[in-house]
Design a protein around this motif. Structure first.
Motif, PDB file in Angstrom:
ATOM      1  N   SER A  15       0.682  -1.168   0.205  1.00 50.49           N
ATOM      2  CA  SER A  15       0.017   0.075   0.046  1.00 50.49           C
ATOM      3  C   SER A  15       0.749   1.252   0.005  1.00 50.49           C
ATOM      4  CB  SER A  15      -0.959  -0.069   1.239  1.00 50.49           C
ATOM      5  OG  SER A  15      -0.234  -0.150   2.504  1.00 50.49           O
ATOM      6  N   HIS A  16       2.195   0.941   0.022  1.00 47.59           N
ATOM      7  CA  HIS A  16       2.892   2.384  -0.002  1.00 47.59           C
ATOM      8  C   HIS A  16       4.007   2.227  -1.012  1.00 47.59           C
ATOM      9  CE1 HIS A  16       0.972   3.745   3.615  1.00 47.59           C
ATOM     10  NE2 HIS A  16       1.263   2.739   4.324  1.00 47.59           N
ATOM     11  N   GLY A  17       4.334   1.325  -1.748  1.00 48.48           N
ATOM     12  CA  GLY A  17       5.407   1.402  -2.814  1.00 48.48           C
ATOM     13  C   GLY A  17       6.733   0.962  -2.115  1.00 48.48           C
ATOM     14  N   VAL A  18       7.685   1.717  -2.832  1.00 48.85           N
ATOM     15  CA  VAL A  18       9.238   1.644  -2.394  1.00 48.85           C
ATOM     16  C   VAL A  18       9.408   2.366  -1.239  1.00 48.85           C
ATOM     17  CG1 VAL A  18      11.708   1.953  -3.224  1.00 48.85           C
ATOM     18  CG2 VAL A  18       9.669   1.280  -4.902  1.00 48.85           C
ATOM     19  N   GLY A  19      10.203   1.357  -0.503  1.00 52.26           N
ATOM     20  CA  GLY A  19      10.721   2.205   0.916  1.00 52.26           C
ATOM     21  C   GLY A  19      12.161   1.579   1.182  1.00 52.26           C
ATOM     22  N   ILE A  20      12.858   1.786   2.159  1.00 48.23           N
ATOM     23  CA  ILE A  20      14.152   1.607   2.586  1.00 48.23           C
ATOM     24  C   ILE A  20      14.154   1.292   3.869  1.00 48.23           C
ATOM     25  CG2 ILE A  20      15.040   3.906   3.069  1.00 48.23           C
ATOM     26  CD1 ILE A  20      17.655   3.004   1.918  1.00 48.23           C
ATOM     27  N   ILE A  21      14.848   0.016   4.156  1.00 48.53           N
ATOM     28  CA  ILE A  21      14.889  -0.464   5.572  1.00 48.53           C
ATOM     29  C   ILE A  21      15.921   0.408   6.330  1.00 48.53           C
ATOM     30  CG2 ILE A  21      15.650  -2.416   7.269  1.00 48.53           C
ATOM     31  CD1 ILE A  21      13.268  -3.375   5.414  1.00 48.53           C
ATOM     32  N   ASN A  22      15.489   1.379   7.301  1.00 47.75           N
ATOM     33  CA  ASN A  22      16.308   2.049   8.009  1.00 47.75           C
ATOM     34  C   ASN A  22      17.096   1.472   9.167  1.00 47.75           C
ATOM     35  OD1 ASN A  22      16.305   4.472   6.460  1.00 47.75           O
ATOM     36  ND2 ASN A  22      15.173   5.605   7.561  1.00 47.75           N
ATOM     37  N   GLY A  23      16.534   0.346   9.703  1.00 48.20           N
ATOM     38  CA  GLY A  23      16.923  -0.392  10.758  1.00 48.20           C
ATOM     39  C   GLY A  23      16.248  -1.485  11.123  1.00 48.20           C
ATOM     40  N   ILE A  24      16.617  -2.189  12.060  1.00 53.46           N
ATOM     41  CA  ILE A  24      15.951  -3.580  12.678  1.00 53.46           C
ATOM     42  C   ILE A  24      15.939  -3.441  14.201  1.00 53.46           C
ATOM     43  CG2 ILE A  24      16.076  -5.916  12.675  1.00 53.46           C
ATOM     44  CD1 ILE A  24      17.645  -5.907   9.999  1.00 53.46           C
ATOM     45  N   GLU A  25      14.840  -3.155  14.679  1.00 56.55           N
ATOM     46  CA  GLU A  25      14.898  -3.019  16.133  1.00 56.55           C
ATOM     47  C   GLU A  25      14.699  -4.318  16.763  1.00 56.55           C
ATOM     48  OE1 GLU A  25      12.904   1.505  16.131  1.00 56.55           O
ATOM     49  OE2 GLU A  25      11.677  -0.125  16.615  1.00 56.55           O
ATOM     50  N   THR A  26      15.002  -4.323  18.108  1.00 53.36           N
ATOM     51  CA  THR A  26      14.913  -5.578  19.006  1.00 53.36           C
ATOM     52  C   THR A  26      14.136  -5.177  20.337  1.00 53.36           C
ATOM     53  OG1 THR A  26      16.793  -6.738  17.864  1.00 53.36           O
ATOM     54  CG2 THR A  26      15.778  -7.621  20.060  1.00 53.36           C
ATOM     55  N   ASN A  27      13.015  -5.545  20.463  1.00 57.90           N
ATOM     56  CA  ASN A  27      12.285  -5.082  21.478  1.00 57.90           C
ATOM     57  C   ASN A  27      11.508  -6.453  22.392  1.00 57.90           C
ATOM     58  OD1 ASN A  27      12.073  -2.111  21.166  1.00 57.90           O
ATOM     59  ND2 ASN A  27      10.993  -2.991  19.158  1.00 57.90           N
ATOM     60  N   GLU A  28      11.552  -6.205  23.572  1.00 54.02           N
ATOM     61  CA  GLU A  28      10.830  -7.306  24.260  1.00 54.02           C
ATOM     62  C   GLU A  28       9.229  -7.131  24.749  1.00 54.02           C
ATOM     63  OE1 GLU A  28      11.645  -9.925  28.640  1.00 54.02           O
ATOM     64  OE2 GLU A  28      13.449  -8.926  27.451  1.00 54.02           O
ATOM     65  N   VAL A  29       8.393  -7.818  24.606  1.00 52.36           N
ATOM     66  CA  VAL A  29       7.026  -7.790  24.843  1.00 52.36           C
ATOM     67  C   VAL A  29       6.536  -8.806  25.497  1.00 52.36           C
ATOM     68  CG1 VAL A  29       4.864  -7.145  23.668  1.00 52.36           C
ATOM     69  CG2 VAL A  29       6.848  -6.247  22.564  1.00 52.36           C
ATOM     70  N   VAL A  30       6.020  -8.773  26.643  1.00 54.08           N
ATOM     71  CA  VAL A  30       5.312  -9.641  27.346  1.00 54.08           C
ATOM     72  C   VAL A  30       6.523 -10.834  27.312  1.00 54.08           C
ATOM     73  CG1 VAL A  30       3.553 -11.025  27.884  1.00 54.08           C
ATOM     74  CG2 VAL A  30       3.288  -8.940  26.468  1.00 54.08           C
ATOM     75  N   GLY A  31       7.753 -10.759  27.489  1.00 53.19           N
ATOM     76  CA  GLY A  31       8.683 -11.779  27.658  1.00 53.19           C
ATOM     77  C   GLY A  31       9.141 -12.214  26.437  1.00 53.19           C
ATOM     78  N   MET A  32       8.574 -11.879  25.408  1.00 55.14           N
ATOM     79  CA  MET A  32       8.949 -12.222  23.969  1.00 55.14           C
ATOM     80  C   MET A  32       9.802 -11.205  23.524  1.00 55.14           C
ATOM     81  SD  MET A  32       5.689 -14.067  22.661  1.00 55.14           S
ATOM     82  CE  MET A  32       6.282 -14.414  21.065  1.00 55.14           C
ATOM     83  N   VAL A  33      10.958 -11.588  22.658  1.00 56.76           N
ATOM     84  CA  VAL A  33      11.796 -10.837  21.717  1.00 56.76           C
ATOM     85  C   VAL A  33      11.220 -10.912  20.519  1.00 56.76           C
ATOM     86  CG1 VAL A  33      14.365 -10.488  20.908  1.00 56.76           C
ATOM     87  CG2 VAL A  33      13.736 -11.277  23.397  1.00 56.76           C
ATOM     88  N   ILE A  34      11.066  -9.542  20.027  1.00 57.75           N
ATOM     89  CA  ILE A  34      10.374  -9.332  18.842  1.00 57.75           C
ATOM     90  C   ILE A  34      11.307  -8.393  17.976  1.00 57.75           C
ATOM     91  CG2 ILE A  34       8.434  -8.340  17.423  1.00 57.75           C
ATOM     92  CD1 ILE A  34       6.716  -9.205  19.741  1.00 57.75           C
TER      93      ILE A  34
END
Length: 200
Positions: A15-34
């Motif tokens: 729905s938005h076309g071409v973009g660029i991966i600016n980064g890859i974040e790592t977060n912990e949500v309810v004990g899960m690493v996402i």
């Protein structure tokens, strides 16, 4: 989890076309690493975050391959399809194709709506849908060919106007009609001048 894209990769989101991966974040949500892809879309000045595990399901994909781009070229050379029925229904179909993330579907919209590009009676919504499809297609072509978007748009439109037999013939007929009208107008002008000379 295997990362399909790395930071700096150019990608396409439906729905938005071409973009660029600016980064890859790592977060912990309810004990899960996402892990999450952070995608920047310059045209819309927006940032989208998509969990790595849901990227494929969301439709996120890499830029089209050279063979897929060749297929787009063939699509643009085919005769445009004329759809009948209510415009509102056709407009939804066109918008669905544009937002499908499928470059071939987007090319079909560009080809089919290009036939009315010079029609002064073309509706505002048709013009907007055509321009959106052309911009969406050009943005991916520009990323693949490493040219600016304006150059990509010119490349696509030039292919339609000079290589698609339907549009070449349409342009030739329009030119012949214009020449005939000019000749007729010139003849009427000469006749008017002759009448004035006789009256004098």
């Amino acid at each position: 989890m295997v990362l399909k894209f790395k930071e700096g990769s150019k990608v396409v989101y439906p729905s938005h076309g071409v973009g660029i991966i600016n980064g890859i974040e790592t977060n912990e949500v309810v004990g899960m690493v996402i892990k999450t892809y952070v995608i920047q879309f310059d045209k819309e000045k927006m940032v989208l975050r998509i969990p790595v595990g849901r990227a494929e399901k969301s439709g996120l994909r890499p830029l089209s391959t050279t063979s897929e781009l060749d297929k787009v070229g063939k699509i643009l050379l085919e005769r445009p399809k004329t759809s009948r029925g209510m415009w509102s229904r056709r407009a939804k179909e066109y918008e669905s194709k544009i937002n499908s993330g499928n470059i071939v579907f987007v090319a079909e919209v560009v080809r089919d709506l290009h036939k009315n590009v010079d029609d002064p009676e073309r509706s505002y919504s048709e013009r907007i849908i055509y321009e959106n499809a052309l911009e969406r297609l050009a943005s991916e072509v520009s990323a693949i060919k490493k040219i600016d978007i304006e150059g990509a748009q010119n490349y696509l439109v030039n292919n339609l106007n000079t290589k698609n037999p339907y549009f070449v013939r349409k342009a030739a007929l329009a030119a012949a009609k214009k020449a005939e009208e000019d000749a007729l107008e010139a003849g009427e002008s000469d006749e008017y001048e002759d009448d004035e000379a006789m009256a004098a």
